[in-house]
Design a protein around this motif. Structure first.
Motif, short mmCIF file in Angstrom:
data_model
loop_
_atom_site.label_atom_id
_atom_site.label_comp_id
_atom_site.label_asym_id
_atom_site.label_seq_id
_atom_site.Cartn_x
_atom_site.Cartn_y
_atom_site.Cartn_z
N MET A 2 2.29 13.76 11.25
CA MET A 2 1.20 13.20 12.04
C MET A 2 1.13 11.70 11.77
SD MET A 2 -2.91 13.64 11.59
CE MET A 2 -2.99 15.37 11.83
N SER A 3 1.11 10.94 12.81
CA SER A 3 1.02 9.50 12.70
C SER A 3 -0.42 9.06 12.95
CB SER A 3 1.95 8.85 13.72
OG SER A 3 1.80 7.46 13.67
N ILE A 4 -0.94 8.26 12.04
CA ILE A 4 -2.31 7.77 12.15
C ILE A 4 -2.27 6.26 12.26
CG2 ILE A 4 -4.50 7.56 10.94
CD1 ILE A 4 -4.12 10.28 9.85
N ASP A 5 -3.01 5.71 13.22
CA ASP A 5 -3.06 4.28 13.42
C ASP A 5 -4.01 3.66 12.40
OD1 ASP A 5 -2.51 1.83 14.63
OD2 ASP A 5 -4.28 2.00 15.90
N LEU A 6 -3.50 2.78 11.54
CA LEU A 6 -4.30 2.15 10.50
C LEU A 6 -4.42 0.65 10.75
CD1 LEU A 6 -2.80 3.94 7.39
CD2 LEU A 6 -4.99 4.42 8.49
N GLU A 7 -5.59 0.13 10.50
CA GLU A 7 -5.84 -1.31 10.59
C GLU A 7 -5.16 -2.00 9.40
OE1 GLU A 7 -7.64 -2.95 12.95
OE2 GLU A 7 -7.88 -1.07 14.04
N PRO A 8 -4.98 -3.32 9.46
CA PRO A 8 -4.45 -4.05 8.31
C PRO A 8 -5.40 -3.92 7.11
CG PRO A 8 -4.48 -5.45 10.26
CD PRO A 8 -5.23 -4.19 10.61
N CYS A 9 -4.91 -4.19 5.94
CA CYS A 9 -5.72 -4.14 4.73
C CYS A 9 -6.91 -5.09 4.86
CB CYS A 9 -4.87 -4.53 3.53
SG CYS A 9 -5.81 -4.58 1.98
N PRO A 10 -8.13 -4.61 4.55
CA PRO A 10 -9.30 -5.48 4.68
C PRO A 10 -9.36 -6.56 3.60
CG PRO A 10 -9.96 -3.37 3.79
CD PRO A 10 -8.51 -3.26 4.16
N PHE A 11 -8.52 -6.47 2.59
CA PHE A 11 -8.55 -7.44 1.50
C PHE A 11 -7.46 -8.49 1.61
CE2 PHE A 11 -10.57 -3.59 0.00
CZ PHE A 11 -11.80 -4.10 -0.39
N CYS A 12 -6.22 -8.05 1.89
CA CYS A 12 -5.13 -9.03 1.96
C CYS A 12 -4.66 -9.29 3.39
CB CYS A 12 -3.95 -8.58 1.09
SG CYS A 12 -3.01 -7.18 1.76
N GLY A 13 -5.05 -8.42 4.34
CA GLY A 13 -4.68 -8.62 5.74
C GLY A 13 -3.31 -8.10 6.12
N ASP A 14 -2.55 -7.57 5.17
CA ASP A 14 -1.20 -7.09 5.45
C ASP A 14 -1.24 -5.72 6.12
OD1 ASP A 14 1.51 -6.69 5.53
OD2 ASP A 14 1.82 -6.82 3.36
N ARG A 15 -0.51 -5.55 7.19
CA ARG A 15 -0.43 -4.26 7.88
C ARG A 15 0.78 -3.46 7.39
NH1 ARG A 15 -2.37 -2.01 12.60
NH2 ARG A 15 -3.29 -3.96 13.29
N ASP A 16 1.88 -4.14 7.10
CA ASP A 16 3.12 -3.45 6.74
C ASP A 16 3.07 -2.78 5.37
OD1 ASP A 16 4.24 -4.25 9.15
OD2 ASP A 16 4.98 -6.12 8.29
N SER A 17 2.16 -3.20 4.49
CA SER A 17 2.08 -2.64 3.14
C SER A 17 1.10 -1.47 3.04
CB SER A 17 1.63 -3.72 2.15
OG SER A 17 2.60 -4.74 2.11
N VAL A 18 0.46 -1.09 4.15
CA VAL A 18 -0.50 0.00 4.15
C VAL A 18 0.23 1.31 4.38
CG1 VAL A 18 -2.55 0.94 5.28
CG2 VAL A 18 -2.34 -1.52 4.95
N THR A 19 0.01 2.29 3.48
CA THR A 19 0.71 3.56 3.54
C THR A 19 -0.27 4.72 3.43
OG1 THR A 19 2.55 2.52 2.39
CG2 THR A 19 2.57 4.90 2.50
N ASP A 20 -0.05 5.76 4.22
CA ASP A 20 -0.83 6.99 4.19
C ASP A 20 -0.04 8.01 3.37
OD1 ASP A 20 -2.64 9.05 4.84
OD2 ASP A 20 -1.61 9.50 6.71
N ILE A 21 -0.61 8.46 2.24
CA ILE A 21 0.10 9.34 1.31
C ILE A 21 -0.61 10.69 1.23
CG2 ILE A 21 0.82 9.65 -1.09
CD1 ILE A 21 0.70 6.59 -1.35
N PHE A 22 0.17 11.78 1.32
CA PHE A 22 -0.38 13.12 1.13
C PHE A 22 -0.55 13.37 -0.36
CE2 PHE A 22 0.32 17.64 0.29
CZ PHE A 22 -0.73 18.17 1.01
N THR A 23 -1.73 13.84 -0.77
CA THR A 23 -1.96 14.24 -2.16
C THR A 23 -2.25 15.74 -2.17
OG1 THR A 23 -4.34 13.85 -2.10
CG2 THR A 23 -2.94 11.98 -2.71
N ARG A 24 -2.31 16.31 -3.32
CA ARG A 24 -2.52 17.76 -3.44
C ARG A 24 -3.77 18.23 -2.72
NH1 ARG A 24 -4.44 19.86 -8.71
NH2 ARG A 24 -5.56 21.61 -7.88
N ASP A 25 -4.84 17.46 -2.81
CA ASP A 25 -6.12 17.88 -2.23
C ASP A 25 -6.56 17.06 -1.03
OD1 ASP A 25 -6.46 19.86 -4.18
OD2 ASP A 25 -7.29 18.40 -5.59
N GLY A 26 -5.75 16.14 -0.57
CA GLY A 26 -6.20 15.31 0.56
C GLY A 26 -5.20 14.24 0.92
N ARG A 27 -5.72 13.11 1.37
CA ARG A 27 -4.90 11.97 1.78
C ARG A 27 -5.41 10.71 1.10
NH1 ARG A 27 -0.28 13.56 4.37
NH2 ARG A 27 -0.24 12.01 5.99
#
Length: 66
Positions: free
Chosen positions: A1-26
């Motif tokens: 599943m692809s989710i559209d994410l905004e750039p990082c609110p702190f550094c502004g970088d979009r390419d460094s933002v990653t969605d990671i699956f964890t055992r209990d969530g995201r």
């Protein structure tokens, strides 16, 4: 599943933002260290909504009411 994410609110970088699956969530993380985690159910959608939420940008001289 692809989710559209905004750039990082702190550094502004979009390419460094990653969605990671964890055992209990995201977890959404940025290389600068910013992160957001949400747990089941609907963890991906909740994490993306929280990451993408931004405070309104005020113009110079505009006062906060509330």
């Amino acid at each position: 599943m692809s989710i559209d994410l905004e750039p990082c609110p702190f550094c502004g970088d979009r390419d460094s933002v990653t969605d990671i699956f964890t055992r209990d969530g995201r977890k959404i993380v940025c290389r600068c260290g910013a992160s957001m985690i949400r747990f089941q159910p609907n963890a991906s959608e909740k994490a993306a909504a929280a990451w993408n939420r931004r405070a309104p940008i005020r113009t110079v001289g505009e006062r906060h009411v509330g």
